[in-house]
Write a protein that holds these residues in place. Sequence first.
Motif, short mmCIF file in Angstrom:
data_model
loop_
_atom_site.label_atom_id
_atom_site.label_comp_id
_atom_site.label_asym_id
_atom_site.label_seq_id
_atom_site.Cartn_x
_atom_site.Cartn_y
_atom_site.Cartn_z
N GLU A 203 0.92 -1.16 -0.04
CA GLU A 203 0.10 0.06 -0.05
C GLU A 203 0.84 1.32 -0.08
OE1 GLU A 203 -3.80 2.05 2.31
OE2 GLU A 203 -2.87 0.25 3.34
N ASP A 218 -8.29 3.78 -5.05
CA ASP A 218 -8.98 3.29 -3.91
C ASP A 218 -8.17 2.16 -3.32
OD1 ASP A 218 -10.31 2.87 -1.56
OD2 ASP A 218 -12.41 2.42 -2.64
N THR A 219 -7.40 2.21 -2.28
CA THR A 219 -6.79 1.02 -1.85
C THR A 219 -7.34 0.18 -0.59
OG1 THR A 219 -5.48 2.32 -0.11
CG2 THR A 219 -4.56 1.82 -2.35
N SER A 220 -9.08 0.53 -0.42
CA SER A 220 -9.74 0.20 0.64
C SER A 220 -10.02 -1.37 0.58
CB SER A 220 -10.82 0.62 0.87
OG SER A 220 -11.49 0.64 -0.44
N LYS A 221 -9.77 -1.92 -0.89
CA LYS A 221 -9.96 -3.24 -1.00
C LYS A 221 -8.93 -4.28 -1.13
CE LYS A 221 -13.60 -1.85 -4.47
NZ LYS A 221 -13.86 -2.13 -5.93
N ASP A 223 -6.52 -5.46 1.03
CA ASP A 223 -6.53 -6.48 2.11
C ASP A 223 -7.62 -7.91 1.49
OD1 ASP A 223 -4.90 -5.72 4.24
OD2 ASP A 223 -6.74 -4.82 5.31
#
Length: 267
Positions: A203, A218-221, A223
């Motif tokens: 990330e 968007d790095t929210s996904k 994991d």
Amino acid sequence: MTTKIIEYEKPKLKNPIFIEGLPGVGNVGRIAAGYMVEELGAKKFAELISSHFMPFVLMHQSSAVHMLKNEFYYLKASGKNQRDLILLIGDSQAADAEGHYEVADEILKYVSKFGVKELFTLAGLSIGEQNAKPKVIGAVSDAELVKKYSKYGIDFSAGSKVGTIVGASGLLLGLGKYYDIKGVGLLGETVGFPIIPDPRSAEEVLKVLTKILNIKLDTSKLDKKVKEMEDFIKKIQDVERRAMSQMMRGPGEAKPGDEKEKLTYIG
């Protein structure tokens, strides 16, 4: 066969940047580049196969076989101050020194045909301990690039500590100058376990790279995506480890109790 690139499409690209993210320490590069490919909707246009990869195919539950390969994707610029991209992800790196050089050279020859003059390699840097806020260490093929990219939060002061960059991420930087391609290596700090993915380090690498490329991601996904690829990556690396052990030991040197090590799905 040694190393071969199979092309499915010849995209027309304008001044593209090349980004490499193959498996390695913490799978940092593979996670980062793979996430970009999926989230940004990059399109696959070529595959690289090589006899320098380990000699096996994986079998899916459907009984279909999976060939070890590297994959080339492209993404056309869609916003202001953006560039077309070529991204390389894959299952494996070469299993021997000669193969590393050959594969890296074939990659550079291929992307240079599209006018690539700049590349970024993504990888992990083993520091032996967990870091809540991993640094992104920088390596360059041309000293002028340090000044150009220092403003993005890359640590260019760790050269004496790093020493060497093994595999594609290092060789593409080193060999790139022979193709008139300048390069930057982005190394995310990680504990140093090859088979344990490090999404936090990936990330941090993505944050730096997307700023450079002027891309919103968007790095929210992240994991969730890591968990989806983790079993497959571990399976490849586990089989590679056992295959290497078996080849070094020789076919007639199996020991009692080695049943678990037997590679029954390798022909």
